[in-house]
Design an enzyme around this catalytic site. Structure first.
Site, PDB file in Angstrom:
ATOM      1  N   HIS A   1      48.080  42.702  32.398  1.00 24.96           N
ATOM      2  CA  HIS A   1      47.342  41.425  32.351  1.00 24.96           C
ATOM      3  C   HIS A   1      47.523  40.711  31.010  1.00 24.96           C
ATOM      4  O   HIS A   1      46.594  40.083  30.503  1.00 24.96           O
ATOM      5  CB  HIS A   1      45.844  41.632  32.618  1.00 24.96           C
ATOM      6  CG  HIS A   1      45.533  42.165  33.978  1.00 24.96           C
ATOM      7  ND1 HIS A   1      45.220  41.360  35.050  1.00 24.96           N
ATOM      8  CD2 HIS A   1      45.488  43.430  34.455  1.00 24.96           C
ATOM      9  CE1 HIS A   1      44.986  42.104  36.116  1.00 24.96           C
ATOM     10  NE2 HIS A   1      45.150  43.366  35.792  1.00 24.96           N
TER      11      HIS A   1
ATOM     12  N   ASN B   1      40.375  41.249  40.754  1.00 30.06           N
ATOM     13  CA  ASN B   1      41.712  40.731  41.069  1.00 30.06           C
ATOM     14  C   ASN B   1      41.615  39.728  42.210  1.00 30.06           C
ATOM     15  O   ASN B   1      40.573  39.628  42.866  1.00 30.06           O
ATOM     16  CB  ASN B   1      42.632  41.878  41.502  1.00 30.06           C
ATOM     17  CG  ASN B   1      43.182  42.673  40.313  1.00 30.06           C
ATOM     18  OD1 ASN B   1      43.154  42.204  39.181  1.00 30.06           O
ATOM     19  ND2 ASN B   1      43.669  43.860  40.591  1.00 30.06           N
TER      20      ASN B   1
ATOM     21  N   HIS C   1      35.270  44.817  30.518  1.00 28.98           N
ATOM     22  CA  HIS C   1      35.094  46.248  30.800  1.00 28.98           C
ATOM     23  C   HIS C   1      34.252  46.409  32.064  1.00 28.98           C
ATOM     24  O   HIS C   1      33.100  45.939  32.094  1.00 28.98           O
ATOM     25  CB  HIS C   1      34.373  46.886  29.610  1.00 28.98           C
ATOM     26  CG  HIS C   1      34.373  48.388  29.632  1.00 28.98           C
ATOM     27  ND1 HIS C   1      34.289  49.125  30.798  1.00 28.98           N
ATOM     28  CD2 HIS C   1      34.455  49.284  28.631  1.00 28.98           C
ATOM     29  CE1 HIS C   1      34.308  50.411  30.506  1.00 28.98           C
ATOM     30  NE2 HIS C   1      34.414  50.536  29.202  1.00 28.98           N
TER      31      HIS C   1
ATOM     32  N   TYR D   1      38.959  51.028  29.548  1.00 25.89           N
ATOM     33  CA  TYR D   1      38.824  49.695  28.956  1.00 25.89           C
ATOM     34  C   TYR D   1      38.337  49.710  27.508  1.00 25.89           C
ATOM     35  O   TYR D   1      38.785  48.922  26.687  1.00 25.89           O
ATOM     36  CB  TYR D   1      37.965  48.789  29.853  1.00 25.89           C
ATOM     37  CG  TYR D   1      38.719  48.356  31.103  1.00 25.89           C
ATOM     38  CD1 TYR D   1      39.043  49.282  32.088  1.00 25.89           C
ATOM     39  CD2 TYR D   1      39.141  47.055  31.285  1.00 25.89           C
ATOM     40  CE1 TYR D   1      39.750  48.910  33.220  1.00 25.89           C
ATOM     41  CE2 TYR D   1      39.851  46.676  32.422  1.00 25.89           C
ATOM     42  CZ  TYR D   1      40.153  47.611  33.385  1.00 25.89           C
ATOM     43  OH  TYR D   1      40.861  47.250  34.493  1.00 25.89           O
TER      44      TYR D   1
HETATM   45 FE1  HDE Z   1      42.643  46.973  34.839  1.00 24.96          FE
HETATM   46  N1  HDE Z   1      43.108  47.232  32.888  1.00 24.96           N
HETATM   47  N2  HDE Z   1      42.970  48.951  35.168  1.00 24.96           N
HETATM   48  N3  HDE Z   1      42.355  46.747  36.871  1.00 24.96           N
HETATM   49  N4  HDE Z   1      42.391  45.040  34.603  1.00 24.96           N
HETATM   50  C1  HDE Z   1      43.157  46.258  31.969  1.00 24.96           C
HETATM   51  O1  HDE Z   1      42.182  46.387  29.839  1.00 24.96           O
HETATM   52  C2  HDE Z   1      43.029  49.887  34.209  1.00 24.96           C
HETATM   53  C3  HDE Z   1      42.391  47.713  37.819  1.00 24.96           C
HETATM   54  C4  HDE Z   1      41.955  44.139  35.529  1.00 24.96           C
HETATM   55  O2  HDE Z   1      41.519  39.373  31.376  1.00 24.96           O
HETATM   56  C5  HDE Z   1      43.316  46.771  30.575  1.00 24.96           C
HETATM   57  O3  HDE Z   1      41.575  44.909  28.263  1.00 24.96           O
HETATM   58  C6  HDE Z   1      43.062  51.191  34.791  1.00 24.96           C
HETATM   59  C7  HDE Z   1      41.808  47.261  39.047  1.00 24.96           C
HETATM   60  C8  HDE Z   1      41.913  42.819  34.946  1.00 24.96           C
HETATM   61  O4  HDE Z   1      41.239  40.775  29.719  1.00 24.96           O
HETATM   62  C9  HDE Z   1      43.297  48.291  30.764  1.00 24.96           C
HETATM   63  C10 HDE Z   1      43.042  50.995  36.149  1.00 24.96           C
HETATM   64  C11 HDE Z   1      41.440  45.975  38.807  1.00 24.96           C
HETATM   65  C12 HDE Z   1      42.318  42.978  33.625  1.00 24.96           C
HETATM   66  C13 HDE Z   1      43.167  48.429  32.257  1.00 24.96           C
HETATM   67  C14 HDE Z   1      42.975  49.587  36.371  1.00 24.96           C
HETATM   68  C15 HDE Z   1      41.796  45.672  37.451  1.00 24.96           C
HETATM   69  C16 HDE Z   1      42.603  44.378  33.443  1.00 24.96           C
HETATM   70  C17 HDE Z   1      44.459  46.191  29.810  1.00 24.96           C
HETATM   71  C18 HDE Z   1      43.095  52.027  37.250  1.00 24.96           C
HETATM   72  C19 HDE Z   1      40.789  44.997  39.790  1.00 24.96           C
HETATM   73  C20 HDE Z   1      42.469  41.899  32.576  1.00 24.96           C
HETATM   74  C21 HDE Z   1      43.838  45.268  28.787  1.00 24.96           C
HETATM   75  C22 HDE Z   1      42.149  53.030  37.178  1.00 24.96           C
HETATM   76  C23 HDE Z   1      39.504  45.424  40.253  1.00 24.96           C
HETATM   77  C24 HDE Z   1      41.168  41.640  31.880  1.00 24.96           C
HETATM   78  C25 HDE Z   1      42.428  45.453  28.914  1.00 24.96           C
HETATM   79  C26 HDE Z   1      41.312  40.497  30.911  1.00 24.96           C
HETATM   80  C27 HDE Z   1      43.010  44.937  32.221  1.00 24.96           C
HETATM   81  C28 HDE Z   1      43.084  49.621  32.851  1.00 24.96           C
HETATM   82  C29 HDE Z   1      42.970  49.019  37.666  1.00 24.96           C
HETATM   83  C30 HDE Z   1      41.570  44.376  36.887  1.00 24.96           C
HETATM   84  C31 HDE Z   1      44.454  49.057  30.172  1.00 24.96           C
HETATM   85  C32 HDE Z   1      43.140  52.493  34.033  1.00 24.96           C
HETATM   86  C33 HDE Z   1      41.631  48.072  40.334  1.00 24.96           C
HETATM   87  C34 HDE Z   1      41.505  41.532  35.639  1.00 24.96           C
HETATM   88  O5  HDE Z   1      42.198  48.865  30.140  1.00 24.96           O
END
Ligand code: HDE
Length: 682
Positions: free
Chosen positions: A76, A149, A340, A363
C-alpha cells in the site's frame, strides 16, 4: 469525562491547524532560529577555494535534505488521502456501546487514505490491483481505524502466509520487474500452489480491480469483527462502505493508457472533486450475525476468504462519511498516517479470524520502522482528539513534555494516577470469549472449501463482467513465462468454472482441462456492479471545438451539461479563447497535446466552420478511442459529419439529436449509463 467531551468534526481540524506553518512572507532562518543572510553559496576559503566545515547553515540544510525520505509502506505504498466527517443515521445502541455509534446525527472527524497494494510509492494508479481504503475515526473515546480494502475477501486465511503472498506479488527479486502489476510468474506460481486464493483472484480479475475513481468503489473491513453492547452481549459484524456515486470501473486498455497519460489519475480526481466542493460520500453499512448463529452457514464466518452474501445477511446502512477537505501537506498527513486494525474503541472487538489476529501484530511493528520509533502516535495526524495519559516515556522524536516525578504504576506519590478505568466507566475490556483448545499449527476443516464462493462470484456476473474476467486471466497468464504455471493455474480455475478454464487455456497455449466444474448454482446479485447507482454527476466530458463552432447552441449545451453536474472541459488546437459564431468565445482547457480520450468519461464534438485537417484527425482519434472503450459520444453540427466519416453513427451510446434540448437529455442519459457494452467493435 470533562476532558473528552465536545468532540466535533472541527476538533481534529483545529488540532491540525495548531501545527500548520505558513512560511510565506517570513524571514529565512536556520532550524535554530538564526536569520540567514545568504542561501545560494556555501562558505569557502576564497572565491575559488574549498568549502569550510564551519558552514553550519550548509551542513544543516544538506543533512536535513539527506534524511528527507522515510521507508515507504511495504504494501500500500502508493496512496492518497483526505479529511472528512462521519455522520450517524441511527443509533446502534442495541448492539454496540461505541460512543460514536449512539446519537443519530452525531459527527465524528475522519481521515481516509486510499491506496494500491503492489506498486511502489511513485507507481501508476490504474494498476490491476486491490485498493486499500483505510479510515481513521477520531472518536471521543479514542481512535478507531477501519483498515479495509475495496474487495471483501483476501488471498490467504492465515497471517503466517502474508510475507509469502507479498514476496510473490511484488516485482521479482532478480530483476525488479514488473512494477504495479501481478502479471508475472511468481505471483501466479503462488496462486496455483495456495488455492485458498481462488475467490480473491476472481475479484482481482474483475472490473473491481480497475476503479474509475476512489470515489466509486466499495470498501470492506474484510474480517469478522465483534460489536459488544453495554450489557456485554456480542454480535459478529462485517463493515461496508457504499459509494453514493455507485461502483464503476475503467476497462483494461483504457487503464493501461491512463497509466501513461496521467499516472496520478486517481489522486487528481479526488483532489479536484474535493476542491470543487463535490464531496465524495460513502454510506456505512454493517452486516450483523448474532453469536448463537455462528455455525448456521455453509462457510465459516471466521474465514477471510468468504463473504456473507448480502441476500442472506442484509447490509444495514447506519451512517455516511463525507470527504470535504484535502490535506495541506502530503508527507505530514498522508505519508505519516499510521493505521492499525487494532485501534478499536469500547464496543468494537475482534474475532478469531487468524488473518486479523496476525494483523494486530504487524501494523505497530511496521510503523516502528517506517516512522522511526514508538512515538508515532504523537504526530499530528495520528493523535487522538481525546486526551491520552499513561506511563510510557521517551524514545525517538518524543514531543510530549511529561512533567512530574512519577512514571510508573502503581504508585502512591501521584495517588496511583494515571488511574485505570473500570469498563462501566469507559475502560476498554476485551470480550470474554471462552476459548478452549490444544496448541496446534493447523487449518480448521471448516476453512477448506476454496471454490464454492469463487463460483458464486462467477455466477453473479453479467456477460460483460464475465468477459472482463476472462480477458484479465488471459492477459495475466499470457505474461507468465512458465507454461507449467499457466497449466497449473488453468487446472485450478477449472474448479470454479470449467468453461472459463477452457477458454483461458485456449488463449494461453495450455491443455484445456476436461474435468472440474462446480455444483454451486447460487448467485448473489449484490456482487454485480451492473446493479449499482448510475449518475452523470462529476463525469468528465471532453468537448472538441474548432474556430467557428456554432456559438449560441454549443454554449447552451455546455451550460446545460454543467447544470446537470458534469465536468465539461474544452479541448482545442491551441490554448486560449476559441472563437465561435454569434461572438461566443470559450476558453480551451486543454490542447490535443495535453488531453487524451482515456482521461474523460465521454466526448462531445461540435467541430467548427474553420476546422483544420489536423483537428479532424485528432477528433477521429478521440471518437474511435472513446467508442472502443464503450463510452458515450455526442455530436452536433460539423461533429455529426465526422461521426459518419468514422462509421460510428447510429451505434449504442452515440447521440446526435437535432434540437438542443433533445440532445442534452439524450446525451445526459448516455453519460449516466457510462458504458455501452452492446457496441459492435470492428
Ligand atoms: Fe495490511 N498492511 N496486512 N491488509 N493494509 C499494511 O501497514 C498486513 C490486509 C491494508 O493507508 C502495512 O502501515 C498483514 C487485509 C491497508 O496506511 C502492514 C496482513 C486488509 C493498508 C500490513 C494484511 C489490509 C495496509 C504496510 C495479513 C484489508 C494501508 C504499511 C495478515 C482488510 C494503510 C502499514 C494505509 C497496510 C500488514 C492483510 C488492508 C505491513 C500482516 C486483509 C488498507 O502492516
Amino acid at each position: 469525562m470533562s476532558e473528552s467531551r465536545n468532540v466535533n468534526s472541527n476538533s481534529k481540524q483545529e488540532q491540525l491547524e495548531n501545527h500548520r506553518v505558513d512560511d510565506k512572507g517570513k524571514d529565512m532562518t536556520t532550524n535554530q532560529g538564526v536569520k540567514v543572510s545568504e542561501d545560494e553559496f556555501s562558505l569557502k576559503a576564497g572565491e575559488r577555494g574549498p568549502t569550510l566545515m564551519e558552514d553550519f547553515h550548509f551542513r544543516e540544510k544538506m543533512t536535513h535534505f539527506d534524511h528527507e525520505r522515510i521507508p515507504e509502506r511495504v504494501v500500500h505504498a502508493r496512496g492518497f488521502a483526505a479529511h472528512g466527517e462521519f455522520e450517524l443515521y441511527e443509533s446502534m445502541e442495541d448492539v454496540t456501546k461505541a460512543k460514536f455509534l449512539q446519537e443519530p446525527g452525531s459527527k465524528t472527524p475522519v481521515f481516509v487514505r486510499f491506496s494500491t497494494v503492489q506498486g511502489s510509492k511513485g507507481s501508476p494508479e490504474l494498476a490491476r490491483d486491490v485498493r486499500g481504503i483505510a479510515t481513521k475515526f477520531y472518536t471521543e473515546e479514542g481512535n478507531f481505524d477501519l483498515v479495509g480494502n475495496n474487495m471483501p475477501v483476501f488471498f490467504i486465511q492465515d497471517a503466517m502466509k502474508f510475507p509469502d503472498l507479498v514476496h510473490a506479488v511484488k516485482p521479482e527479486p532478480h530483476n525488479e520487474i514488473p512494477q504495479a502489476a501481478s502479471a508475472h510468474d511468481t505471483f501466479w506460481d503462488f496462486i496455483a500452489n495456495n488455492q485458498e486464493s481462488a475467490h480473491m483472484i476472481m475479484w482481482k480479475m474483475s472490473n473491481r480491480a480497475l476503479p474509475r475513481s476512489f470515489r466509486m468503489m466499495e470498501g470492506f473491513g474484510v474480517h469478522t469483527f465483534r460489536f459488544v453492547n453495554e450489557a456485554g452481549q456480542s454480535h459478529f459484524v462485517k463493515f461496508h462502505w457504499k459509494p453514493k456515486l455507485g461502483v464503476h470501473s475503467a476497462v483494461w486498455d483504457e487503464a493501461q493508457k491512463i497509466n501513461g497519460k496521467n499516472p496520478d489519475f486517481h489522486r487528481a480526481d479526488l483532489y479536484e472533486t474535493i476542491e470543487n466542493g463535490d464531496y465524495p460520500e460513502f454510506e456505512f453499512g454493517v452486516q450483523i450475525i448474532p453469536e448463537e448463529d455462528e455455525f448456521k452457514f455453509d462457510f465459516d464466518i471466521l474465514d477471510p476468504t468468504k463473504i456473507w452474501p448480502e441476500e442472506d445477511v442484509p447490509v444495514k446502512i447506519i451512517g455516511k462519511m463525507t470527504l470535504n477537505r484535502n490535506v495541506d501537506n502530503v508527507f505530514a498527513e498522508t505519508e505519516q498516517a499510521a493505521f492499525h486494525p487494532g485501534h478499536v474503541v469500547p464496543g468494537i472487538d475482534f474475532s478469531n479470524d487468524p488473518l486479523l489476529q496476525g494483523r494486530l501484530f504487524s501494523y505497530t511493528d511496521t510503523q516502528l520502522i517506517r516512522l522511526g520509533g514508538p512515538n508515532f502516535h504523537e504526530l499530528p495526524i495520528n493523535r487522538p482528539v481525546c486526551p491520552f495519559h499513561n506511563n510510557q516515556r521517551d524514545g525517538y522524536g518524543r514531543q510530549t513534555i511529561n512533567t512530574g516525578q512519577v512514571n510508573y504504576h502503581k504508585n502512591s506519590l501521584a495517588n496511583n494516577t494515571p488511574r485505570t478505568v473500570p469498563p462501566q466507566e469507559g475502560g476498554y475490556e476485551h470480550y470474554q470469549e471462552k476459548v478452549e483448545g490444544r496448541k496446534i499449527r493447523a487449518r480448521s476443516e471448516s476453512f477448506k472449501d476454496h471454490f464454492s464462493q469463487a463460483t458464486l462470484f462467477w455466477n453473479s456476473m453479467t456477460a460483460p463482467e464475465k468477459e472482463h474476467i476472462t480477458s484479465a486471466f488471459c492477459f495475466e497468464l499470457g505474461k507468465v513465462k512458465s507454461k507449467d504455471i499457466r497449466q497449473q493455474t488453468v487446472d485450478m480455475f477449472a474448479n470454479v468454472n470449467l468453461k472459463l478454464a477452457q477458454e483461458i487455456a485456449d488463449k494461453v497455449g495450455v491443455e484445456p482441462p476436461q474435468e472440474g466444474g462446480s455444483n454451486v448454482k447460487k448467485s448473489s446479485p449484490a456482487l454485480s456492479t451492473e446493479n449499482t447507482v448510475f449518475t452523470p454527476e462529476t463525469r468528465k466530458v471532453a468537448v472538441l471545438l474548432a474556430e467557428g463552432f456554432n456559438g449560441n447552441e454549443v454554449k447552451r449545451v455546455l451550460e446545460e451539461l454543467e447544470t446537470k453536474g458534469m465536468y465539461v472541459e474544452v479541448v482545442s488546437e491551441k490554448q486560449g479563447a476559441v472563437k465561435g459564431a454569434d461572438d461566443v468565445e470559450v476558453e480551451a482547457d486543454h490542447t490535443f497535446a495535453t488531453a487524451d480520450p482515456v482521461l474523460f468519461d465521454a466526448v462531445y464534438t461540435a467541430g467548427g466552420s474553420h476546422k483544420t485537417q489536423q483537428f479532424d484527425a485528432n477528433t477521429a482519434y478521440f471518437l474511435n478511442e472513446t467508442f472502443s472503450h464503450f463510452k458515450p459520444i455526442g455530436a452536433t453540427h460539423e461533429g455529426k459529419n465526422q461521426l459518419d466519416a468514422e462509421n460510428l453513427s447510429g451505434q449504442p451510446g452515440v447521440v446526435t439529436d437535432a434540437t438542443v434540448d433533445d440532445f442534452v437529455d439524450r446525451f445526459t442519459d448516455a453519460v449516466s449509463k457510462h458504458r455501452f457494452w452492446d457496441r459492435k467493435l470492428v
